[in-house]
Enzyme design. Structure first.
Site, PDB file in Angstrom:
ATOM      1  N   CYS A   1       4.570  13.782   2.767  1.00 27.15           N
ATOM      2  CA  CYS A   1       5.128  12.569   2.177  1.00 27.15           C
ATOM      3  C   CYS A   1       4.559  11.418   2.986  1.00 27.15           C
ATOM      4  O   CYS A   1       4.985  11.182   4.113  1.00 27.15           O
ATOM      5  CB  CYS A   1       6.652  12.568   2.249  1.00 27.15           C
ATOM      6  SG  CYS A   1       7.381  11.005   1.701  1.00 27.15           S
TER       7      CYS A   1
ATOM      8  N   CYS B   1       7.322   8.246   3.353  1.00 34.38           N
ATOM      9  CA  CYS B   1       8.541   8.356   4.170  1.00 34.38           C
ATOM     10  C   CYS B   1       8.658   9.770   4.715  1.00 34.38           C
ATOM     11  O   CYS B   1       7.894  10.143   5.602  1.00 34.38           O
ATOM     12  CB  CYS B   1       9.789   7.888   3.415  1.00 34.38           C
ATOM     13  SG  CYS B   1      10.109   8.640   1.820  1.00 34.38           S
ATOM     14  N   SER B   2       9.590  10.584   4.182  1.00 33.14           N
ATOM     15  CA  SER B   2       9.807  11.901   4.786  1.00 33.14           C
ATOM     16  C   SER B   2      10.341  12.892   3.756  1.00 33.14           C
ATOM     17  O   SER B   2      11.066  13.805   4.114  1.00 33.14           O
ATOM     18  CB  SER B   2      10.797  11.768   5.941  1.00 33.14           C
ATOM     19  OG  SER B   2      11.979  11.142   5.472  1.00 33.14           O
ATOM     20  N   CYS B   3      10.006  12.712   2.469  1.00 32.06           N
ATOM     21  CA  CYS B   3      10.533  13.578   1.412  1.00 32.06           C
ATOM     22  C   CYS B   3      10.138  15.033   1.670  1.00 32.06           C
ATOM     23  O   CYS B   3       8.983  15.328   1.970  1.00 32.06           O
ATOM     24  CB  CYS B   3      10.028  13.125   0.055  1.00 32.06           C
ATOM     25  SG  CYS B   3      10.533  11.442  -0.329  1.00 32.06           S
TER      26      CYS B   3
END
Lengths: 213, 218
Positions: free
Chosen positions: A112, A115-117
């Protein structure tokens, strides 16, 4: 209704930067105590959530799904067609799961960049490296370099498919079943499956066959 | 926004820490942040896209240097202040000087077992018909927007092929700023050679999930 104004929030971040306690642990303690006093958090519920994501929700859930797919071709077909519907019976609560298959010709790598998906409900809390600048920056541009650091060396003939999780679809890799595991139970098969193999930073699981057998 | 968070393809960040221990939380406070985030009452103007945007708005130096879950603390603190539920002084001291009117009691610990498998859907069936089909060649829009968006800089202006259609999904660009509407969402495949000069000779591809307004026919 308050405003969703970017400039205002940027200003608030700067204010907070100069006023919050210096250590992360102290900042967290201040936030929790404030939220408890405001009636927005029950600390016992915080404990319960930590326990769930430490003991219950983790990569072993994804490993069970992979093992089922290896053992049951019909399940595998429906898993690849619609991950969300196929895993309903596991009760994992995932609205938009997309499972992508590794083959002899294809290797998938999940990232991702924005962000941090991460597929939390099947893999648990993401590793810190998954959320750091180096992995996010490089996975889309230098996937072979990143894989090399994880000890995965792919011939040029294998196509890498990098999956940048930019929406609410969550990607999980279905790794290849190692040879020499014919007739194994789903429980045995699940023990072969590593977290990184479901992110795509590991490929060949055959070195685990001896350990699990 | 063209922020520091948009990291795809940036160079100079060094190696990946491949030896990190495999455990959910490395510090007690990290688990605490996670638990707070799951347990806390959401204010009416909050949503996931607004949370992501507020994280993107962290000062660039802090964004790159502060631990991940510490950034969450900073983000929730900013959201509380922006919504008028707390002041900077309250967040700094951890002591409340005022109540937030109209709040329900916080989530009880007994609710966690049910909440952990709750489905949250982002698709909105039948709200928007897709104008593009699998196999169509598109070009991602060349310019970004000032607010929240999920179109990364590294694909802007580049040609790709529609790989899959997912129906209408909530558009983060609108939702983050308080407007709930949906748009067709597609998986788009980009050849690595279209994106990176250093990918010459490689047959690798990069797949992104992109909303219709990010794309134009090529």
């Amino acid at each position: 209704m308050t405003e969703h104004n970017s400039d205002k929030v940027q200003h608030i971040h700067r204010e907070l930067h100069s006023h919050l306690p210096p250590e992360p642990a102290l900042r967290v303690r201040a936030l929790e105590s404030l939220l408890v006093e405001k009636g927005m958090v029950d600390p016992r519920t915080v404990d319960a959530w930590i326990e769930v994501y430490t003991e219950d929700i983790g990569p072993k859930r994804g490993a069970q799904i992979v093992a089922r797919a290896w053992a049951d071709p019909e399940f595998k077909q429906s898993l690849l067609a619609s991950g969300t519907e196929a895993i309903t019976e596991f009760g994992l609560g995932y609205a938009h799961l997309k499972v992508v298959e590794n083959t002899a010709e294809v290797h998938n790598l999940v990232v991702c960049t924005l962000c941090s998906c991460y597929p939390l409900s099947v893999l648990g809390i993401a590793p810190a490296w998954y959320k750091m600048a180096s992995y996010r920056a490089r996975a889309v541009r230098d996937p072979r370099g990143v894989l090399d650091e994880f000890g995965v060396r792919l011939p040029e003939s294998v196509e890498i498919r990098v999956r940048d999780s930019t929406a609410e679809l969550r990607y999980m890799v279905l790794p290849q079943r190692p040879p020499g595991t014919e007739g194994w139970s789903e429980e045995q098969l699940a023990r072969l499956v590593t977290r990184n193999s479901m992110i795509g930073t590991e490929r060949d699981l055959s070195h685990r066959v001896g350990e699990v057998r | 926004m063209d922020g520091i968070h948009d990291l795809g393809g940036r160079q100079g960040f060094g190696l990946v820490d491949v030896n990190e221990p495999e455990e959910a939380f490395h510090e007690v406070w990290e688990g605490r942040v996670w638990g707070i985030a799951r347990a806390m009452t959401r204010l009416p103007d909050w949503n996931l896209d607004w949370f992501r945007h507020c994280r993107e708005l962290i000062d660039p130096v802090d964004y790159l240097t502060r631990p991940y879950f510490d950034q969450w603390v900073q983000t929730y603190a900013a959201m509380l202040v922006n919504s008028g539920a707390a002041t900077v002084e309250e967040v700094a001291s951890g002591r409340s000087q005022s109540i937030v009117p109209g709040l329900k009691p916080p989530m009880p610990s007994e609710a966690v077992q049910q909440a952990k498998s709750m489905l949250v859907r982002f698709d909105r069936e039948g709200t928007a018909e897709p104008a593009l089909a699998v196999g169509d060649v598109i070009r991602a829009k060349a310019h970004g927007v000032t607010g929240h968006t999920r179109l990364p800089a590294y694909v802007r202006g580049r040609r790709g092929v529609i790989e899959a259609c997912h129906g209408a999904h909530v558009l983060p660009d609108a939702k983050a700023h308080g407007d709930d509407r949906a748009e067709p969402l597609y998986t788009v495949a980009f050849d690595a050679t279209e994106l990176w000069p250093d990918a010459a000779g490689r047959r690798d591809r990069v797949f992104l999930d992109l909303w219709e307004s990010y794309l134009e026919r090529a």
